[in-house]
Scaffold this motif. Structure first.
Motif, PDB file in Angstrom:
ATOM      1  N   THR A  50       0.718  -1.141   0.029  1.00  0.00           N
ATOM      2  CA  THR A  50      -0.080   0.060  -0.074  1.00  0.00           C
ATOM      3  C   THR A  50       1.090   1.336  -0.041  1.00  0.00           C
ATOM      4  OG1 THR A  50      -1.679  -1.224   1.151  1.00  0.00           O
ATOM      5  CG2 THR A  50      -1.779   1.335   1.294  1.00  0.00           C
ATOM      6  N   LEU A  51       0.642   2.204  -0.974  1.00  0.00           N
ATOM      7  CA  LEU A  51       1.583   3.313  -1.116  1.00  0.00           C
ATOM      8  C   LEU A  51       0.494   4.704  -1.317  1.00  0.00           C
ATOM      9  CD1 LEU A  51       4.552   4.128  -1.588  1.00  0.00           C
ATOM     10  CD2 LEU A  51       4.007   3.776  -4.053  1.00  0.00           C
ATOM     11  N   ARG A  52       0.985   5.602  -0.486  1.00  0.00           N
ATOM     12  CA  ARG A  52       0.069   6.780  -0.680  1.00  0.00           C
ATOM     13  C   ARG A  52       1.039   7.769  -1.797  1.00  0.00           C
ATOM     14  NH1 ARG A  52      -3.730   7.726   3.671  1.00  0.00           N
ATOM     15  NH2 ARG A  52      -3.822   6.015   4.807  1.00  0.00           N
ATOM     16  N   LEU A  53       0.411   8.286  -2.738  1.00  0.00           N
ATOM     17  CA  LEU A  53       1.071   8.982  -3.532  1.00  0.00           C
ATOM     18  C   LEU A  53       0.056  10.329  -3.634  1.00  0.00           C
ATOM     19  CD1 LEU A  53       1.437   6.427  -6.564  1.00  0.00           C
ATOM     20  CD2 LEU A  53       3.260   7.232  -4.854  1.00  0.00           C
ATOM     21  N   ASP A  54       0.807  11.298  -4.004  1.00  0.00           N
ATOM     22  CA  ASP A  54       0.065  12.752  -4.384  1.00  0.00           C
ATOM     23  C   ASP A  54      -0.740  12.408  -5.379  1.00  0.00           C
ATOM     24  OD1 ASP A  54       1.471  13.888  -2.155  1.00  0.00           O
ATOM     25  OD2 ASP A  54       2.802  14.950  -3.598  1.00  0.00           O
ATOM     26  N   SER A  55      -1.987  13.077  -5.638  1.00  0.00           N
ATOM     27  CA  SER A  55      -2.982  12.796  -6.819  1.00  0.00           C
ATOM     28  C   SER A  55      -2.326  13.229  -7.925  1.00  0.00           C
ATOM     29  CB  SER A  55      -4.143  13.537  -6.414  1.00  0.00           C
ATOM     30  OG  SER A  55      -3.838  15.208  -6.283  1.00  0.00           O
TER      31      SER A  55
END
Length: 82
Positions: A50-55
């Motif tokens: 799971t990776l959080r990226l800027d939109s």
């Protein structure tokens, strides 16, 4: 009334203590088996994360359609020199 006058061999107290000890002593557990080694990943195998990226980053890679995850992976590999 008839009494049993036969001679008893052994000490009744010792027999009772031995029986009590046998009933209350925990058995010795066998040594635990060594933990299994984790499986070795095959070369080039991928892992799900799971990776959080800027939109904005996500939009950039998704604009060309399917395969955006592969494109992110390729960009990261180029970044680290792999």
């Amino acid at each position: 009334m008839v009494y049993d006058r036969t001679r008893r061999t052994g000490d009744a107290r010792q027999a009772a203590e031995a029986a009590f000890k046998a009933a209350t002593t925990k058995p010795v557990a066998p040594a635990p088996a060594p933990a299994p080694k984790p499986p070795v990943a095959a070369p080039g195998a991928r892992e799900s994360v799971t990776l959080r990226l800027d939109s904005a980053v996500l939009e950039y890679f998704q604009k060309d359609g399917p395969g955006w995850q592969d494109r992110i992976n390729d960009a990261l590999k180029r970044l680290i020199g792999a």
